[in-house]
Design an enzyme around this catalytic site. Sequence first.
Site, PDB file in Angstrom:
ATOM      1  N   ASN A  92       0.842  -1.194   0.000  1.00 36.82           N
ATOM      2  CA  ASN A  92       0.000   0.000   0.000  1.00 36.82           C
ATOM      3  C   ASN A  92       0.876   1.242   0.000  1.00 36.82           C
ATOM      4  OD1 ASN A  92      -2.119  -1.721   0.262  1.00 36.82           O
ATOM      5  ND2 ASN A  92      -2.814  -0.945   2.229  1.00 36.82           N
ATOM      6  N   ARG A  93       0.323   2.362  -0.388  1.00 37.16           N
ATOM      7  CA  ARG A  93       1.047   3.626  -0.284  1.00 37.16           C
ATOM      8  C   ARG A  93       1.109   4.051   1.178  1.00 37.16           C
ATOM      9  NH1 ARG A  93      -1.625   7.888  -4.239  1.00 37.16           N
ATOM     10  NH2 ARG A  93      -0.058   9.219  -3.258  1.00 37.16           N
TER      11      ARG A  93
END
Length: 234
Positions: free
Chosen positions: A29-30
């Site tokens: 994920n970011r």
Amino acid sequence: MTASLRGLRIVVSAGPTYEDIDPVRFLGNRSSGKMGFAIAASAARREADVVLVAGPVALATPDRVRRVDVRSAAQMRVAVLAALPADIYIAAAAVADFAPRHPSALKLKKSDTGDTLLLELVRTPDILAEVAAHLPRPRLVVGFAAETHELGRYAQGKLRDKKVDLIIANQVGMPGSGFESDDNMLTAFDHHGSHALGSGPKTELADALLDLVHERLGDGDATSATDPLAHRQR
Ligand code: PMT
């Protein structure tokens, strides 16, 4: 005056997790880790005993914080559980929800896979829900929810499903808030309603969040969950 958290053990998780597909590729994920690191730094300034479980990020360790570096969700789970018992757990990490069932020990060659590659993914452990069900349970379990829309509905769903005390809804998908930015926009949800923490630098929002945490601990009792005598009395 800044509310002291002296003597309390706080575990903070920050950053992404990387779930390996092969030795050169991963799912993740970011997240830069900035929000979680700001919380850990603020807690340390308030004299808490802070354990920061960090996914792969490029940030310096805040002063007086014990940092444990991890890569995957499974490793983050082990490190967070090993840091318990704690008084407070704050999950600011963007944990990958799925991981490849069979990561390859060798680099997957495009010449072998053709134009498509099918990956079988399995759910990662829900660390936040596990901590909320852990005995002894931290006095306050705080999760985050990064949402582009319907923040209240999704945050309240996570509050209920994960059985936590607070969910911090984090506006993402607009400039000046969310992943990687130095600034953010946060609203806290508990089982009774919501409390806007506002928008601004992550360092200031971390302070506002820890003021709320201090208030929610309620009795001002700074007896630590890591104190064995305190445990027996609880
Ligand atoms: O790191 P930055 O660049 O500063 O950005 C900060 C942030 C936007 C990543 C952060 O503030 C944030 O919102 N983190 C939560 C991201 C998210 O969307 O989480 P989630 O909705 O997938 O999960 C909800 C909660 O459960 C989170 O507290 C998460 O840490 C936790 N979780 C999720 C999945 C899982 N397998 N285990 C978990 O513990």
